[in-house]
Design a protein around this motif. Structure first.
Motif, PDB file in Angstrom:
ATOM      1  N   ILE A 142       0.949  -1.266   0.160  1.00  0.00           N
ATOM      2  CA  ILE A 142       0.126   0.017   0.000  1.00  0.00           C
ATOM      3  C   ILE A 142       0.863   1.224   0.039  1.00  0.00           C
ATOM      4  CG2 ILE A 142      -1.677   1.344   1.225  1.00  0.00           C
ATOM      5  CD1 ILE A 142      -2.686  -1.575   2.538  1.00  0.00           C
TER       6      ILE A 142
ATOM      7  N   GLY B 296      -6.371   3.714   1.560  1.00  0.00           N
ATOM      8  CA  GLY B 296      -7.849   3.764   2.154  1.00  0.00           C
ATOM      9  C   GLY B 296      -8.406   5.141   2.711  1.00  0.00           C
TER      10      GLY B 296
ATOM     11  N   TRP C  83      -5.245  -7.317   5.847  1.00  0.00           N
ATOM     12  CA  TRP C  83      -4.514  -5.897   5.674  1.00  0.00           C
ATOM     13  C   TRP C  83      -2.953  -6.228   5.999  1.00  0.00           C
ATOM     14  CZ3 TRP C  83      -2.689  -2.328   9.974  1.00  0.00           C
ATOM     15  CH2 TRP C  83      -2.471  -1.267   9.389  1.00  0.00           C
TER      16      TRP C  83
ATOM     17  N   ASN D 178     -11.034  -5.840   4.837  1.00  0.00           N
ATOM     18  CA  ASN D 178     -10.154  -5.095   4.131  1.00  0.00           C
ATOM     19  C   ASN D 178      -8.843  -6.163   3.933  1.00  0.00           C
ATOM     20  OD1 ASN D 178      -7.695  -3.751   3.069  1.00  0.00           O
ATOM     21  ND2 ASN D 178      -7.474  -2.580   4.950  1.00  0.00           N
TER      22      ASN D 178
ATOM     23  N   TYR E 117     -13.285   0.396  10.133  1.00  0.00           N
ATOM     24  CA  TYR E 117     -14.286   1.045   9.148  1.00  0.00           C
ATOM     25  C   TYR E 117     -15.760   1.009   9.704  1.00  0.00           C
ATOM     26  CZ  TYR E 117     -10.239   0.613   6.180  1.00  0.00           C
ATOM     27  OH  TYR E 117      -9.047   0.762   5.726  1.00  0.00           O
TER      28      TYR E 117
ATOM     29  N   LYS F 280     -10.884   6.794   9.812  1.00  0.00           N
ATOM     30  CA  LYS F 280     -11.710   6.859   8.532  1.00  0.00           C
ATOM     31  C   LYS F 280     -13.072   7.517   9.101  1.00  0.00           C
ATOM     32  CE  LYS F 280      -8.363   3.872   7.508  1.00  0.00           C
ATOM     33  NZ  LYS F 280      -7.649   3.730   6.349  1.00  0.00           N
TER      34      LYS F 280
ATOM     35  N   ARG G 135      -6.901  -4.598  -5.451  1.00  0.00           N
ATOM     36  CA  ARG G 135      -7.992  -4.262  -4.307  1.00  0.00           C
ATOM     37  C   ARG G 135      -8.158  -2.642  -4.739  1.00  0.00           C
ATOM     38  NH1 ARG G 135      -6.413  -1.779   1.465  1.00  0.00           N
ATOM     39  NH2 ARG G 135      -5.975   0.182   0.127  1.00  0.00           N
TER      40      ARG G 135
HETATM   41  C1  LMR Z   1      -5.645   1.053   3.855  1.00  0.00           C
HETATM   42  O1  LMR Z   1      -5.868  -0.157   4.067  1.00  0.00           O
HETATM   43  O2  LMR Z   1      -5.393   1.438   2.761  1.00  0.00           O
HETATM   44  C2  LMR Z   1      -5.408   1.769   5.337  1.00  0.00           C
HETATM   45  O3  LMR Z   1      -5.725   1.144   6.415  1.00  0.00           O
HETATM   46  C3  LMR Z   1      -4.164   2.531   5.194  1.00  0.00           C
HETATM   47  C4  LMR Z   1      -2.993   1.824   5.548  1.00  0.00           C
HETATM   48  O4  LMR Z   1      -2.389   2.245   6.695  1.00  0.00           O
HETATM   49  O5  LMR Z   1      -2.607   0.975   5.047  1.00  0.00           O
END
Ligand code: LMR
Length: 391
Positions: free
Chosen positions: A13, A34, A127, A180, A211, A243, A369
């Protein structure tokens, strides 16, 4: 000494944020990290946050330290937001943390203090930072099946079979809502079945809820977590205000623990962990949240804004699914409308994701994603054409 350092493992990310920033094209499209965006592509400070900040600026007479746990009204407010009345408040303790990531990190360290041999089970996929932090801390990692690539839904049988292989005392990390990266979520009934399994196998639930309000609503998104909390003796929760309060850079999160008996030991451990990691958590954002939670008018305004953000993401989901149905002449992408939260995965190969980036300036994470809130309300047909072209 610095020559002894090794290059850090890549976070997909963070890598994509850098690539997007370095792309000189004017018409590039960011569907990566995100962050909520409105129809104009902006991420404004939320209305209630602005008002609470103004109040804080007026009323704050000192910047002296608060306690190690942070703002206690904030912690109570977050406890109520996530858990409602599912568990007696006397059984819950918590510590304010720098963001949801800070809460996850503190909870992992708490697990290491209490049960150093426990395996922490994460969904496959999850994640990416869950696994990265666990690896950094040298903790044992298990993965449970979660996503069925063929149906784009939850592989619930696979999930239950894998969790059934966990040992007593292991920690099961669940996404509280809005999974996520997949956007596929377990039903309330399935939360019940997972809870049964937790109790039967003496597993420790850990919830990451970042979220809340972005799926089916602030209350509905917490229903599974609340069900579980009402039945298990102990539970760990990492909650984020990045968020749903839009406080990304202010780093506002909370680590909560539902305890069986006396909360004092756990509370002391959370305070001690804050002390050795950063001493006092950053105050500003958490106090802003506490002001909003404590004022009926601000709270109502905040709830209304979160709901409008949710509805806008839901309508973008439907509109993208429609556009893709037209462009691909198939129902392959209908799942996008059924998923909930800020993300779904298109199910593209990494080569197809590369082509979208290189040829069309469309950025999404390597596993395909995409950030629903980043979808261009007036550019969905072009986006769907580009996606159809790389299939
Ligand atoms: C994401 O999944 O894009 C967010 O939670 C930001 C991050 O810190 O990765």
């Amino acid at each position: 000494m610095f020559e002894n350092l090794k290059p850090q493992p890549e976070d997909k990310i963070i890598k994509m944020i850098g690539m997007f920033a370095a792309d000189p094209r004017d018409d590039k499209l960011d569907l990566g990290v995100g962050v909520y965006k409105d129809a104009d592509g902006n991420t404004p400070v939320m209305r209630a946050v602005k008002k609470a900040e103004a109040r804080l600026l007026e009323s704050q007479g000192t910047k002296k330290y608060l306690g190690l746990l942070g703002n206690l009204e904030f912690i109570d407010g977050m406890r109520d937001l996530v858990l409602g009345s599912s568990v007696a408040s006397a059984r819950v303790t918590g510590a304010q943390t720098p963001g949801g990531t800070g809460a996850i990190r503190q909870i992992f360290e708490l697990i290491t203090m209490a049960t150093p041999d426990a395996t922490v089970w994460i969904s496959d996929p999850s994640w990416p930072n869950h696994e990265a932090i666990l690896k950094y801390l040298g903790m044992k990692i298990g993965k449970y099946r979660y996503f069925n690539e063929a149906t784009c839904g939850v592989d619930f049988d696979g999930m239950m079979a894998d969790l059934n292989g966990a040992a007593a005392g292991d920690v099961i990390l669940l996404h509280g809502c809005c999974h996520n990266p997949t956007g596929a979520n377990i039903t309330l009934e399935q939360w019940g079945a997972v809870t049964d399994l937790m109790l039967a196998k003496k597993l420790m639930p850990m919830i990451d809820i970042a979220y809340q309000g972005f799926g089916d609503g602030l209350e509905a998104d917490a229903a599974g977590v609340r069900h579980m909390a009402s039945r298990v003796p102990e539970m760990l929760i990492a909650a984020s205000c990045s968020k749903n309060f839009g406080l990304y850079r202010d780093r506002v999160g909370v680590a909560l623990a539902v305890c069986e008996g006396d909360v004092a030991l756990t509370k002391g451990a959370l305070a001690g962990l804050n002390r050795v990691n950063f001493s006092f958590p950053p105050d500003h954002g958490a106090t802003v949240v506490a002001i909003i939670m404590g004022d009926p008018e601000l709270r109502a305004d905040w709830m209304e804004e979160v709901e409008s953000m949710r509805l806008s993401m839901l309508s973008l989901r439907g509109a993208l699914a429609d556009a893709l149905r037209r462009e691909t002449n198939s129902d392959r992408f209908d799942f996008i409308a059924d998923h909930r939260g800020m993300f779904s995965r298109l199910g593209l190969t990494s080569e197809q994701v590369d082509t979208l980036r290189e040829e069309y300036g469309i950025y999404m994470v390597g596993d395909s994603r995409f950030n629903v809130a980043g979808l261009p309300v007036n550019g969905l047909d072009d986006l769907a054409k580009a996606i159809a072209a790389v299939l």
